[in-house]
Design a protein around this motif. Structure first.
Motif, PDB file in Angstrom:
ATOM      1  N   PRO A   1      56.466  20.327  -9.217  1.00 17.94           N
ATOM      2  CA  PRO A   1      55.981  20.413 -10.595  1.00 17.94           C
ATOM      3  C   PRO A   1      54.482  20.654 -10.725  1.00 17.94           C
ATOM      4  CG  PRO A   1      56.566  18.159 -10.056  1.00 17.94           C
ATOM      5  CD  PRO A   1      57.003  19.020  -8.903  1.00 17.94           C
ATOM      6  N   THR A   2      53.704  20.268  -9.729  1.00 19.85           N
ATOM      7  CA  THR A   2      52.258  20.471  -9.807  1.00 19.85           C
ATOM      8  C   THR A   2      51.812  21.772  -9.162  1.00 19.85           C
ATOM      9  OG1 THR A   2      51.899  19.187  -7.788  1.00 19.85           O
ATOM     10  CG2 THR A   2      51.799  17.992  -9.895  1.00 19.85           C
ATOM     11  N   GLY A   3      52.742  22.537  -8.604  1.00 17.20           N
ATOM     12  CA  GLY A   3      52.411  23.839  -8.036  1.00 17.20           C
ATOM     13  C   GLY A   3      51.624  23.796  -6.740  1.00 17.20           C
ATOM     14  N   VAL A   4      51.800  22.737  -5.960  1.00 16.07           N
ATOM     15  CA  VAL A   4      51.063  22.595  -4.708  1.00 16.07           C
ATOM     16  C   VAL A   4      51.338  23.775  -3.775  1.00 16.07           C
ATOM     17  CG1 VAL A   4      50.833  21.187  -2.606  1.00 16.07           C
ATOM     18  CG2 VAL A   4      50.920  20.102  -4.844  1.00 16.07           C
ATOM     19  N   PHE A   5      52.595  24.146  -3.625  1.00 20.07           N
ATOM     20  CA  PHE A   5      52.940  25.241  -2.714  1.00 20.07           C
ATOM     21  C   PHE A   5      52.237  26.534  -3.126  1.00 20.07           C
ATOM     22  CE2 PHE A   5      55.495  28.902  -1.490  1.00 20.07           C
ATOM     23  CZ  PHE A   5      55.575  28.706  -0.125  1.00 20.07           C
ATOM     24  N   SER A   6      52.300  26.873  -4.392  1.00 20.52           N
ATOM     25  CA  SER A   6      51.690  28.116  -4.874  1.00 20.52           C
ATOM     26  C   SER A   6      50.171  28.101  -4.747  1.00 20.52           C
ATOM     27  CB  SER A   6      52.061  28.361  -6.340  1.00 20.52           C
ATOM     28  OG  SER A   6      53.451  28.554  -6.450  1.00 20.52           O
ATOM     29  N   ARG A   7      49.565  26.961  -4.961  1.00 12.77           N
ATOM     30  CA  ARG A   7      48.097  26.888  -4.906  1.00 12.77           C
ATOM     31  C   ARG A   7      47.567  26.843  -3.483  1.00 12.77           C
ATOM     32  NH1 ARG A   7      46.416  22.251  -6.462  1.00 12.77           N
ATOM     33  NH2 ARG A   7      48.409  21.312  -6.962  1.00 12.77           N
TER      34      ARG A   7
ATOM     35  N   GLY B   1      48.844  33.932   0.803  1.00 10.80           N
ATOM     36  CA  GLY B   1      49.687  35.090   1.124  1.00 10.80           C
ATOM     37  C   GLY B   1      51.063  35.020   0.498  1.00 10.80           C
ATOM     38  N   GLY B   2      51.822  36.037   0.734  1.00 11.25           N
ATOM     39  CA  GLY B   2      53.183  36.097   0.235  1.00 11.25           C
ATOM     40  C   GLY B   2      53.260  36.383  -1.248  1.00 11.25           C
ATOM     41  N   PHE B   3      54.455  36.379  -1.763  1.00  9.68           N
ATOM     42  CA  PHE B   3      54.691  36.671  -3.171  1.00  9.68           C
ATOM     43  C   PHE B   3      55.071  35.386  -3.892  1.00  9.68           C
ATOM     44  CE2 PHE B   3      55.523  40.641  -0.954  1.00  9.68           C
ATOM     45  CZ  PHE B   3      54.684  41.488  -1.643  1.00  9.68           C
ATOM     46  N   LYS B   4      54.250  35.001  -4.844  1.00  5.92           N
ATOM     47  CA  LYS B   4      54.506  33.789  -5.617  1.00  5.92           C
ATOM     48  C   LYS B   4      55.225  34.182  -6.916  1.00  5.92           C
ATOM     49  CE  LYS B   4      51.910  31.484  -2.686  1.00  5.92           C
ATOM     50  NZ  LYS B   4      51.284  32.501  -1.890  1.00  5.92           N
ATOM     51  N   LEU B   5      55.941  33.232  -7.485  1.00 10.36           N
ATOM     52  CA  LEU B   5      56.704  33.484  -8.704  1.00 10.36           C
ATOM     53  C   LEU B   5      55.815  33.676  -9.935  1.00 10.36           C
ATOM     54  CD1 LEU B   5      59.739  31.067  -8.446  1.00 10.36           C
ATOM     55  CD2 LEU B   5      59.813  33.541  -8.648  1.00 10.36           C
TER      56      LEU B   5
END
Length: 74
Positions: free
Chosen positions: A58-64, A68-72
């Motif tokens: 919920p806090t977007g740790v993975f995306s932040r 690299g890669g493609f984020k949602l």
């Protein structure tokens, strides 16, 4: 080289669009960083992925923190 690759890809895609044989699906492993591989996914699948992401990150740790890669996106 990246600019040439992008220009060639966009040119060939335009030709395929004119012929009516184009698809917006881009395989993630083959996509350039300027392309959006999620654009070719069914909208309900992308919505489901966002729902799962919200439940488990919920806090977007993975995306932040993952580079690299493609984020949602949002």
């Amino acid at each position: 080289m990246e600019a040439w690759s992008r220009q060639l890809s966009e040119h060939l895609h335009a030709i395929n669009q004119e012929k009516g044989i184009a698809s917006e699906f881009v395989y993630m492993g083959d996509a350039g960083e300027w392309q959006d591989p999620y654009a070719g996914f069914p909208k309900e699948n992308v919505a489901r992925m966002r729902t799962v992401r919200s439940a488990y990150d919920p806090t977007g740790v993975f995306s932040r923190l993952n580079w690299g890669g493609f984020k949602l996106g949002l």
